[in-house]
Design a protein around this motif. Structure first.
Motif, PDB file in Angstrom:
ATOM      1  N   HIS A 279       0.839  -1.207   0.000  1.00 11.90           N
ATOM      2  CA  HIS A 279       0.000   0.000   0.000  1.00 11.90           C
ATOM      3  C   HIS A 279       0.873   1.254   0.000  1.00 11.90           C
ATOM      4  CE1 HIS A 279      -2.635   3.168   1.585  1.00 11.90           C
ATOM      5  NE2 HIS A 279      -1.767   3.308   2.565  1.00 11.90           N
ATOM      6  N   TYR A 280       1.913   1.247   0.829  1.00  7.22           N
ATOM      7  CA  TYR A 280       2.803   2.415   0.921  1.00  7.22           C
ATOM      8  C   TYR A 280       3.530   2.660  -0.398  1.00  7.22           C
ATOM      9  CZ  TYR A 280       7.069   4.970   2.077  1.00  7.22           C
ATOM     10  OH  TYR A 280       8.110   5.867   2.078  1.00  7.22           O
ATOM     11  N   VAL A 281       4.065   1.609  -1.002  1.00  3.78           N
ATOM     12  CA  VAL A 281       4.808   1.760  -2.258  1.00  3.78           C
ATOM     13  C   VAL A 281       3.876   2.231  -3.378  1.00  3.78           C
ATOM     14  CG1 VAL A 281       6.118   0.532  -4.022  1.00  3.78           C
ATOM     15  CG2 VAL A 281       6.568   0.084  -1.609  1.00  3.78           C
ATOM     16  N   CYS A 282       2.693   1.634  -3.481  1.00  6.92           N
ATOM     17  CA  CYS A 282       1.742   2.037  -4.522  1.00  6.92           C
ATOM     18  C   CYS A 282       1.277   3.475  -4.314  1.00  6.92           C
ATOM     19  CB  CYS A 282       0.537   1.097  -4.522  1.00  6.92           C
ATOM     20  SG  CYS A 282       0.883  -0.534  -5.204  1.00  6.92           S
ATOM     21  N   LYS A 283       1.090   3.850  -3.066  1.00  6.89           N
ATOM     22  CA  LYS A 283       0.659   5.217  -2.777  1.00  6.89           C
ATOM     23  C   LYS A 283       1.679   6.233  -3.272  1.00  6.89           C
ATOM     24  CE  LYS A 283      -0.744   8.210   1.063  1.00  6.89           C
ATOM     25  NZ  LYS A 283      -0.886   8.305   2.548  1.00  6.89           N
ATOM     26  N   VAL A 284       2.965   5.915  -3.076  1.00  4.49           N
ATOM     27  CA  VAL A 284       4.018   6.825  -3.529  1.00  4.49           C
ATOM     28  C   VAL A 284       4.166   6.772  -5.048  1.00  4.49           C
ATOM     29  CG1 VAL A 284       6.495   7.306  -3.437  1.00  4.49           C
ATOM     30  CG2 VAL A 284       5.254   6.721  -1.339  1.00  4.49           C
ATOM     31  N   MET A 285       4.210   5.577  -5.620  1.00  7.70           N
ATOM     32  CA  MET A 285       4.480   5.449  -7.049  1.00  7.70           C
ATOM     33  C   MET A 285       3.329   5.943  -7.915  1.00  7.70           C
ATOM     34  SD  MET A 285       7.542   4.399  -7.066  1.00  7.70           S
ATOM     35  CE  MET A 285       7.711   4.160  -8.828  1.00  7.70           C
ATOM     36  N   PHE A 286       2.063   5.791  -7.459  1.00 14.58           N
ATOM     37  CA  PHE A 286       0.925   6.229  -8.268  1.00 14.58           C
ATOM     38  C   PHE A 286       0.421   7.629  -7.901  1.00 14.58           C
ATOM     39  CE2 PHE A 286       0.634   1.612  -8.837  1.00 14.58           C
ATOM     40  CZ  PHE A 286       0.431   1.547 -10.206  1.00 14.58           C
ATOM     41  N   GLU A 287       1.136   8.289  -7.023  1.00 13.74           N
ATOM     42  CA  GLU A 287       0.756   9.667  -6.693  1.00 13.74           C
ATOM     43  C   GLU A 287       0.898  10.563  -7.926  1.00 13.74           C
ATOM     44  OE1 GLU A 287       1.915  13.179  -3.471  1.00 13.74           O
ATOM     45  OE2 GLU A 287       3.012  11.278  -3.494  1.00 13.74           O
ATOM     46  N   ALA A 288      -0.097  11.380  -8.217  1.00  9.17           N
ATOM     47  CA  ALA A 288      -0.151  12.274  -9.390  1.00  9.17           C
ATOM     48  C   ALA A 288      -0.206  11.489 -10.696  1.00  9.17           C
ATOM     49  CB  ALA A 288       1.045  13.230  -9.395  1.00  9.17           C
TER      50      ALA A 288
END
Length: 467
Positions: A279-288
Motif C-alpha cells: 500500500h505504501y509503495v503504490c501510494k508513492v508510485m501512483f501519486e499524481a
C-alpha cells in the motif's frame, strides 16, 4: 376424678393394633357384665380405651385405602408411559420402514419393496391395536418390560434409518464423483478447443497479443492496459519483497513498521502485513498518476492537440518498453522519466531507511546527482518505476484517457469495484461483513470498463457507503 386418655405412641402402633383387635373381639363381654362397686372406675376406663381403639382401626383402614389408591394411580401412570413408549417405538419403525421403501425404489428392488411394505403394514396394525387398548382401558400388565422393549425397538429403528441415510449419501458421493470426472473431461476438451481456436486466430492475424511489439495506437483496448497493470503489480511486489528482506537484515521491527503505515488493522495472517508495505509503495508510485507525466506543470494549459498528445504518450510508451531502464537513463539523463525516477526514489526511500539498510547515505547522494548505482534495491526500483511509467503513458494513450481511483478506509466491500487480496476475510466466524482497511493497488476506469482495485479487508473497520 377420671383420668384423661393419653395420645398413643406411633412407635408401638403394631402392638397396640393387635391388642385393639383382641379387645374388639371381646367387647360383648365387657358391655354385658355389671361390675362390682370397687371396679366401676376401671370398667369405664376400659370402655373409653375401646372407643379410642375403634377410631384407630378406622384411621388405619383409611390410610391403607389411600395407599392402595396411590399404588393404583402409579401403576396406571406406568402403564400409560409404557403405552406411549410403545407408540413412539412403533412410529419410529414406520419411519424406518418407509425409508427402506424409498431406498428400494431407486434402484428398483422388488424384494426390498415387498419386505418394507409388509413392515409398514404390520406396524400400522400395531398402532391400531394400541389405539383400541387405550380406548378400552386395557392396560399393560407388565409395563417395566414393555418400556425396555420399546426403547430397544426405537433404537433399532433409528439405527436402520441411519444406515439407509448412509447408503443414500454414499450413492450421492459416487454420483458427484462421476459428475466431477465428466466436468474435468469437458473442461479439458474445452481447453484443447480454445488452444486450437487461438492457434487458428493467430495464424489468421485476428488475435492481438497484448505484449506485441507491433501494437498500434488504433488497436488499443482495455485488455492491453490490464496486461501491463499485471506486470506493474508484479514488479511492485518484487520490490516490496526485497525491501522487507532489507528491513529484516537491518533488524527492523516489521510489525511496528506495518502498524506505522496502517495503524489499528487486524491481519488474518502474519504474512499479510506485507500488504501494508505494498500500500505504501503504490501510494508513492501512483501519486499524481492522473496528471500528464506525473506533473502539473502543463495542467493549466489548454490541450488543443489532444490526438497529437495521445500519440506522443504512445510513442514514449513504445520507445521505453523495448529498453532497459538503466540504458534509457544513461542515454537521456534529463528526460521526464529520469526526473520521475529520481523524485520517486527520494520520496519512497527515507534517509533513515537508507542509512539503516546500508549504513550511509552515499546511495541517496548518487541518485540526487542523477546516477543509480548497481545494487539490488536500485535495480528492483528502476524496473518498478519503468512499469509504472509505461502504464502511465499507456493510460494517456486512450481516448478518453484512463482514470485512477481508490476506496477509503471503512468502505463497504463491492465486487464491482474491488477484489480482496485476502480471502480469509470472507470465512471469518464473525457475523459482521468485512470493511476496507486500506487500498493495496488502485483501480482504473477506461471508458465504461472498470478495473477493480485490490483492497485488504478487516472486520474492525467502520462502514462507509461507496460513492
Amino acid at each position: 376424678m377420671m383420668e384423661s386418655v393419653k395420645p398413643m405412641d406411633v412407635a408401638s402402633g403394631k402392638g397396640k393394633l393387635r391388642r385393639t383387635f383382641a379387645k374388639v373381639i371381646n367387647i360383648k363381654k365387657l358391655t354385658g357384665v355389671v361390675p362390682e362397686d370397687n371396679k366401676v372406675e376401671r370398667v369405664k376406663k376400659s370402655q373409653e380405651n375401646v372407643t379410642f381403639d375403634k377410631d384407630l382401626v378406622k384411621n388405619a383402614a383409611n390410610l391403607s385405602e389411600s395407599f392402595d389408591k396411590l399404588e393404583e394411580e402409579y401403576e396406571k401412570r406406568l402403564a400409560l408411559e409404557a403405552l406411549l413408549a410403545k407408540l413412539f417405538a412403533t412410529i419410529s419403525s414406520i419411519k424406518s420402514g418407509y425409508a427402506q421403501l424409498q431406498y428400494a425404489q431407486s434402484p428398483y428392488d422388488p424384494n426390498g419393496i415387498q419386505k418394507s411394505d409388509n413392515l409398514v403394514v404390520a406396524e400400522l396394525k400395531t398402532l391400531s391395536e394400541l389405539k383400541q387398548s387405550f380406548l378400552k382401558n386395557q392396560l399393560d400388565p407388565n409395563p417395566d418390560r414393555t418400556l425396555v422393549l420399546a426403547e430397544i425397538q426405537e433404537l433399532r429403528s433409528l439405527l436402520k434409518t441411519y444406515e439407509i441415510m448412509g447408503k443414500k449419501l454414499e450413492c450421492q458421493v459416487k454420483l458427484k464423483d462421476s459428475e466431477i470426472i465428466f466436468l474435468k473431461e469437458k473442461f479439458e476438451e474445452s481447453m484443447s478447443q480454445n488452444k486450437l481456436m487461438g492457434k487458428r486466430l493467430n495464424q489468421s492475424g485476428q488475435l492481438c497479443n497484448p505484449l506485441d511489439h507491433n501494437l498500434h495506437i488504433s488497436a488499443l483496448n482495455p485488455t492491453h492496459f490490464v496486461t501491463y497493470l499485471h506486470h506493474t503489480v508484479k514488479s511492485i511486489r518484487g520490490f516490496v519483497k526485497l525491501m522487507v528482506e532489507q528491513m529484516k537484515l537491518a533488524a527492523w521491527e516489521i510489525d511496528m513498521a506495518a502498524d506505522a503505515i496502517q495503524p489499528e488493522v487486524f491481519y488474518y495472517k502474519q504474512d499479510h502485513k506485507c500488504f501494508a508495505f505494498e500500500h505504501y509503495v503504490c501510494k508513492v508510485m501512483f501519486e499524481a498518476f492522473h496528471l500528464p507525466y506525473f506533473s502539473n506543470e502543463s495542467s493549466s494549459k489548454k490541450k488543443k492537440k489532444s490526438r497529437e498528445d495521445k500519440a506522443m504518450f504512445f510513442e514514449r510508451f513504445t520507445e521505453l518498453r523495448s529498453m532497459k531502464p538503466k540504458e534509457y537513463l544513461a542515454s537521456r539523463p534529463k528526460s521526464r522519466f529520469a526526473r520521475f525516477c529520481r523524485g520517486k526514489y527520494l520520496q519512497l526511500i527515507h534517509p533513515k531507511m537508507e542509512e539503516a539498510f546500508f549504513g550511509h547515505l552515499h546511495l541517496r547522494n548518487q541518485v540526487t546527482a542523477g546516477e543509480f548505482p548497481e545494487t539490488s534495491l536500485c535495480t528492483a526500483f528502476l524496473e518498478m518505476a519503468k512499469r509504472v511509467w509505461l502504464l502511465h503513458c499507456l493510460a494517456f494513450s486512450f481516448d478518453p484517457e484512463a482514470s485512477i481511483f481508490q476506496v477509503p478506509k471503512g468502505c463497504r466491500f463491492s465486487e464491482v469495484y474491488m477484489k480482496s487480496v485476502a480471502e480469509e476475510a470472507f470465512f471469518s466466524p464473525e457475523e459482521s461483513e468485512p470493511g476496507v482497511a486500506f487500498t493495496v493497488v488502485p483501480g482504473f476506469r477506461i471508458g465504461k470498463t472498470t478495473i477493480q482495485c485490490e483492497v485488504y479487508l478487516s472486520r474492525s473497520c467502520q462502514r462507509r457507503p461507496i460513492r
